[in-house]
Design a protein around this motif. Structure first.
Motif, PDB file in Angstrom:
ATOM      1  N   LYS A 184      54.025  66.242  99.148  1.00 58.26           N
ATOM      2  CA  LYS A 184      53.389  65.960 100.673  1.00 58.26           C
ATOM      3  C   LYS A 184      52.566  64.954 100.519  1.00 58.26           C
ATOM      4  CE  LYS A 184      54.814  70.837 101.775  1.00 58.26           C
ATOM      5  NZ  LYS A 184      54.132  72.251 102.418  1.00 58.26           N
ATOM      6  N   VAL A 185      52.760  63.940 101.341  1.00 53.95           N
ATOM      7  CA  VAL A 185      51.647  62.952 101.641  1.00 53.95           C
ATOM      8  C   VAL A 185      51.080  62.985 102.970  1.00 53.95           C
ATOM      9  CG1 VAL A 185      50.976  60.452 101.524  1.00 53.95           C
ATOM     10  CG2 VAL A 185      52.851  61.445 100.023  1.00 53.95           C
ATOM     11  N   HIS A 186      49.946  63.213 102.997  1.00 52.27           N
ATOM     12  CA  HIS A 186      49.202  63.352 104.257  1.00 52.27           C
ATOM     13  C   HIS A 186      48.490  62.064 104.695  1.00 52.27           C
ATOM     14  CE1 HIS A 186      49.259  68.005 104.004  1.00 52.27           C
ATOM     15  NE2 HIS A 186      49.244  67.510 102.725  1.00 52.27           N
ATOM     16  N   MET A 187      49.047  61.669 105.886  1.00 54.37           N
ATOM     17  CA  MET A 187      48.706  60.195 106.272  1.00 54.37           C
ATOM     18  C   MET A 187      47.931  59.890 107.342  1.00 54.37           C
ATOM     19  SD  MET A 187      52.091  57.800 104.803  1.00 54.37           S
ATOM     20  CE  MET A 187      50.840  56.692 104.028  1.00 54.37           C
ATOM     21  N   LEU A 198      59.111  54.333 103.473  1.00 51.11           N
ATOM     22  CA  LEU A 198      59.499  54.021 102.209  1.00 51.11           C
ATOM     23  C   LEU A 198      59.240  55.454 101.426  1.00 51.11           C
ATOM     24  CD1 LEU A 198      60.381  52.436  99.666  1.00 51.11           C
ATOM     25  CD2 LEU A 198      57.943  51.596  99.332  1.00 51.11           C
ATOM     26  N   LEU A 199      58.343  56.246 101.835  1.00 47.65           N
ATOM     27  CA  LEU A 199      57.884  57.266 100.946  1.00 47.65           C
ATOM     28  C   LEU A 199      59.126  58.334 101.579  1.00 47.65           C
ATOM     29  CD1 LEU A 199      54.074  57.681 101.389  1.00 47.65           C
ATOM     30  CD2 LEU A 199      55.181  58.023  99.139  1.00 47.65           C
ATOM     31  N   ARG A 200      59.451  58.465 102.644  1.00 49.32           N
ATOM     32  CA  ARG A 200      60.451  59.247 103.090  1.00 49.32           C
ATOM     33  C   ARG A 200      61.860  59.126 102.368  1.00 49.32           C
ATOM     34  NH1 ARG A 200      57.686  58.901 108.617  1.00 49.32           N
ATOM     35  NH2 ARG A 200      56.678  60.981 108.792  1.00 49.32           N
ATOM     36  N   SER A 201      61.997  57.848 102.041  1.00 45.58           N
ATOM     37  CA  SER A 201      63.359  57.211 101.527  1.00 45.58           C
ATOM     38  C   SER A 201      63.402  57.618 100.055  1.00 45.58           C
ATOM     39  CB  SER A 201      63.464  55.912 101.572  1.00 45.58           C
ATOM     40  OG  SER A 201      62.706  55.063 100.752  1.00 45.58           O
ATOM     41  N   LYS A 202      62.065  57.831  99.404  1.00 45.84           N
ATOM     42  CA  LYS A 202      62.040  58.181  97.839  1.00 45.84           C
ATOM     43  C   LYS A 202      61.969  59.878  97.826  1.00 45.84           C
ATOM     44  CE  LYS A 202      61.435  54.206  96.323  1.00 45.84           C
ATOM     45  NZ  LYS A 202      62.387  53.480  95.411  1.00 45.84           N
ATOM     46  N   GLY A 203      61.958  60.409  99.061  1.00 46.79           N
ATOM     47  CA  GLY A 203      61.918  62.067  98.980  1.00 46.79           C
ATOM     48  C   GLY A 203      60.884  62.940  99.345  1.00 46.79           C
ATOM     49  N   ALA A 204      59.759  62.008  99.592  1.00 42.51           N
ATOM     50  CA  ALA A 204      58.532  62.511  99.990  1.00 42.51           C
ATOM     51  C   ALA A 204      58.465  62.997 101.446  1.00 42.51           C
ATOM     52  CB  ALA A 204      57.445  61.674  99.581  1.00 42.51           C
ATOM     53  N   GLU A 205      57.634  64.279 101.453  1.00 43.40           N
ATOM     54  CA  GLU A 205      57.386  64.781 102.942  1.00 43.40           C
ATOM     55  C   GLU A 205      55.997  64.064 103.471  1.00 43.40           C
ATOM     56  OE1 GLU A 205      56.094  68.684 105.546  1.00 43.40           O
ATOM     57  OE2 GLU A 205      56.884  68.861 103.518  1.00 43.40           O
ATOM     58  N   VAL A 206      56.000  63.180 104.452  1.00 36.73           N
ATOM     59  CA  VAL A 206      55.160  62.716 104.972  1.00 36.73           C
ATOM     60  C   VAL A 206      54.649  63.446 106.308  1.00 36.73           C
ATOM     61  CG1 VAL A 206      54.100  60.464 106.110  1.00 36.73           C
ATOM     62  CG2 VAL A 206      56.111  60.543 104.309  1.00 36.73           C
ATOM     63  N   ILE A 207      53.265  63.861 106.180  1.00 37.22           N
ATOM     64  CA  ILE A 207      52.723  64.498 107.238  1.00 37.22           C
ATOM     65  C   ILE A 207      51.665  63.459 107.935  1.00 37.22           C
ATOM     66  CG2 ILE A 207      51.137  66.557 107.772  1.00 37.22           C
ATOM     67  CD1 ILE A 207      52.486  67.854 105.173  1.00 37.22           C
ATOM     68  N   GLU A 208      51.766  63.352 109.364  1.00 36.43           N
ATOM     69  CA  GLU A 208      50.969  62.351 109.935  1.00 36.43           C
ATOM     70  C   GLU A 208      49.869  63.063 110.716  1.00 36.43           C
ATOM     71  OE1 GLU A 208      53.290  59.165 111.624  1.00 36.43           O
ATOM     72  OE2 GLU A 208      55.010  60.262 110.792  1.00 36.43           O
ATOM     73  N   ALA A 216      42.823  63.519 106.829  1.00 34.41           N
ATOM     74  CA  ALA A 216      44.162  63.522 106.263  1.00 34.41           C
ATOM     75  C   ALA A 216      43.665  64.227 104.940  1.00 34.41           C
ATOM     76  CB  ALA A 216      44.815  62.179 106.033  1.00 34.41           C
ATOM     77  N   VAL A 217      42.744  63.627 104.083  1.00 32.39           N
ATOM     78  CA  VAL A 217      42.244  64.270 102.845  1.00 32.39           C
ATOM     79  C   VAL A 217      41.879  65.778 103.053  1.00 32.39           C
ATOM     80  CG1 VAL A 217      40.514  64.103 101.018  1.00 32.39           C
ATOM     81  CG2 VAL A 217      41.767  61.880 101.769  1.00 32.39           C
ATOM     82  N   GLU A 218      41.122  66.211 104.105  1.00 29.47           N
ATOM     83  CA  GLU A 218      40.317  67.430 104.452  1.00 29.47           C
ATOM     84  C   GLU A 218      41.584  68.285 104.421  1.00 29.47           C
ATOM     85  OE1 GLU A 218      38.085  69.746 107.505  1.00 29.47           O
ATOM     86  OE2 GLU A 218      37.734  67.567 107.382  1.00 29.47           O
ATOM     87  N   GLU A 219      42.551  67.931 105.116  1.00 30.91           N
ATOM     88  CA  GLU A 219      43.789  68.871 105.557  1.00 30.91           C
ATOM     89  C   GLU A 219      44.821  68.875 104.391  1.00 30.91           C
ATOM     90  OE1 GLU A 219      45.070  70.957 108.477  1.00 30.91           O
ATOM     91  OE2 GLU A 219      42.718  70.522 108.486  1.00 30.91           O
ATOM     92  N   GLY A 220      44.825  67.797 103.870  1.00 27.14           N
ATOM     93  CA  GLY A 220      45.871  67.935 102.703  1.00 27.14           C
ATOM     94  C   GLY A 220      45.315  68.761 101.629  1.00 27.14           C
ATOM     95  N   ARG A 221      43.785  68.598 101.148  1.00 20.26           N
ATOM     96  CA  ARG A 221      43.287  69.568 100.304  1.00 20.26           C
ATOM     97  C   ARG A 221      43.334  71.118 100.708  1.00 20.26           C
ATOM     98  NH1 ARG A 221      38.405  67.511 100.807  1.00 20.26           N
ATOM     99  NH2 ARG A 221      38.427  66.015  99.025  1.00 20.26           N
ATOM    100  N   ARG A 222      43.221  71.310 102.045  1.00 18.58           N
ATOM    101  CA  ARG A 222      43.206  72.623 102.517  1.00 18.58           C
ATOM    102  C   ARG A 222      44.550  73.534 102.401  1.00 18.58           C
ATOM    103  NH1 ARG A 222      44.745  75.256 106.935  1.00 18.58           N
ATOM    104  NH2 ARG A 222      45.639  73.477 107.834  1.00 18.58           N
ATOM    105  N   ILE A 223      45.650  72.509 102.851  1.00 15.76           N
ATOM    106  CA  ILE A 223      47.103  72.995 102.635  1.00 15.76           C
ATOM    107  C   ILE A 223      47.273  73.372 101.057  1.00 15.76           C
ATOM    108  CG2 ILE A 223      49.347  72.571 102.972  1.00 15.76           C
ATOM    109  CD1 ILE A 223      48.443  70.972 105.745  1.00 15.76           C
TER     110      ILE A 223
END
Length: 443
Positions: A184-187, A198-208, A216-223
């Motif tokens: 999961k990449v929080h962007m 590109l990230l989605r094409s590699k199989g990553a979930e992108v959260i915008e 983005a860092v704060e929410e990513g860390r919390r989740i």
């Protein structure tokens, strides 16, 4: 905190609050041997990081065929750019002594940016810890076995998450997905669409997020913290990222030796690195200092609208202050540098070893990008082109000349070597590159 009082208290904070290009010289910098005892990380930890990357090289070679020629070692070229040096002299009306090299982390395999260093290293270290803990491997095994399907299925139980403006997300996302992890990449809102695609094409979930990098860092860390099977790569505070970046210095030392460039008391080295939150440039700077000590002079370069490291170091508040606290909007075309609040971990280290920080107007990113393409036929991201500001301003500004004089370098500059660190670019789609080259901003 009172913004007006802060600005009144320091001429550099006043300049950056007015969005003026600035060179700030770090008066807290110490002789390296004294600084090292304060930072207290130690070269043995860099040795350990380098050894781990070597150990994982056979696995990298299996997962990423583009690394076969280098036997799984992820490293970038170092190229002299004489024509670009002449262009900078003409555009800035200065005479630049010494030679200019481009450290092309823009062309690092897998992730196409400096983030391939720290990001891939942290993912590999986490992979190793899980594999050893679950008795999947021993330290004596050939780590390339981890490319087998049964191991990928096992890693699929785990999630790796990261907050990013783009390049770190690519590094973490591409590597983690190749190993079998859920990603999961929080962007932040600054991240480019092509990086998300590109990230989605590699199989990553992108959260915008419709906000900046810090959110983005704060929410990513919390989740991530809510899931016991999730690991968060913390760009603001990770010592593993830092150590992965620092390995670059060992590789650079060998490259300079191969082309007969000395770095010593009579041959100073100047390195200019674009800076966002500070992890990559901080790690590189520390690594270089462990080798060259007081003979290397490291500078960061930040956009005028998002110069968070400069503000944090000048004020002494580090991560306790943001660019918004000084009335800046944090919005810049340099997406990889669009960070409003600096890393506490890095800023406090850099107090002791960083030479200074430059700021750059966005329009120069594109001007420098065009100049590099026209003179050297090299394409890199606009963010990466910030590095050329350092060389230009060192020679053209009063502060830069004072630095040279104060450090007794006047008679040594003809023997100097300057390295502009190209932090990203090779994965940029051709149509996006074309748009970059055709982008002209108002001064």
């Amino acid at each position: 905190m009172d913004k007006n009082e802060l600005i009144k208290s320091n001429k550099y904070l006043k300049l950056v609050s007015e969005l003026k290009e600035t060179l700030w010289i770090n008066e807290k910098q110490k002789p390296y041997l004294r600084a090292e005892s304060i930072i207290n990380i130690g070269t043995e930890r860099i040795d350990d990081a380098e050894q781990r990357l070597n150990k994982f090289a056979p696995l990298i070679e299996k997962l990423f065929p583009e690394t076969r020629l280098s036997n799984g070692i992820i490293e970038s070229p170092l190229k002299e750019i004489k024509n670009m040096k002449r262009k900078l002299e003409i555009c800035n009306n200065v005479q630049i002594s010494g030679n200019l090299l481009l450290k092309m982390d823009s062309h690092l395999a897998i992730a196409g940016s400096v983030k391939a260093r720290g990001g891939i290293y942290e993912v590999l270290k986490y992979t190793e810890s899980i594999a050893l803990k679950n008795n999947l491997i021993t330290e004596e095994d050939d780590y390339s076995i981890l490319a087998e399907k049964k191991y990928k299925n096992f890693f699929g139980q785990y999630t790796i998450q990261v907050g990013s403006t783009g390049n770190l997300g690519l590094s973490i996302g591409i590597t983690s997905a190749a190993l079998g992890f859920k990603v999961k990449v929080h962007m932040s809102s600054d991240a480019k669409k092509w990086k998300k695609d590109l990230l989605r094409s590699k199989g990553a979930e992108v959260i915008e997020y419709n906000s900046d990098y810090s959110k983005a860092v704060e929410e990513g860390r919390r989740i991530s913290d809510l899931d016991s099977m999730s690991y968060f790569v913390d760009d603001e505070n990770s010592i593993n990222l830092f150590l992965g970046y620092s390995v670059a210095a060992r590789r650079l030392d060998k490259q300079l030796e191969d082309i007969n460039i000395n770095v010593d008391d009579d041959h100073p080295l100047f390195v200019y690195i674009p800076c966002g939150v500070g992890g990559a440039p901080g790690g590189i700077t520390y690594g270089l200092k462990t080798i060259y000590k007081d003979n290397v002079h490291c500078f960061f370069i930040e956009p005028t609208h998002a110069c968070c490291m400069l503000i944090g170091m000048v004020s002494g508040l580090h991560d306790k202050i943001s660019v918004q606290d000084l009335g800046l909007d944090g919005i810049t075309h340099a997406d990889g540098l669009a960070v409003g609040r600096p890393s506490k971990l890095i800023g406090k280290m850099m107090d002791h070893i960083l030479s200074g920080i430059f700021t750059i107007d966005d329009y120069k990113l594109y001007d420098n990008m065009r100049s590099l393409y026209e003179t050297e036929n090299i394409k890199i991201e606009p963010s990466a082109c910030a590095s050329f500001q350092g060389l230009a301003m060192l020679y053209s500004s009063e502060e830069g000349q004072k630095y040279i004089k104060k450090n007794g370098l006047q008679d040594k500059m003809n023997n100097s070597t300057h390295i502009a660190w190209a932090t990203g670019g090779s994965l940029v789609p051709e149509e996006v590159n074309k748009t970059f080259l055709e982008t002209f901003l108002n001064k």
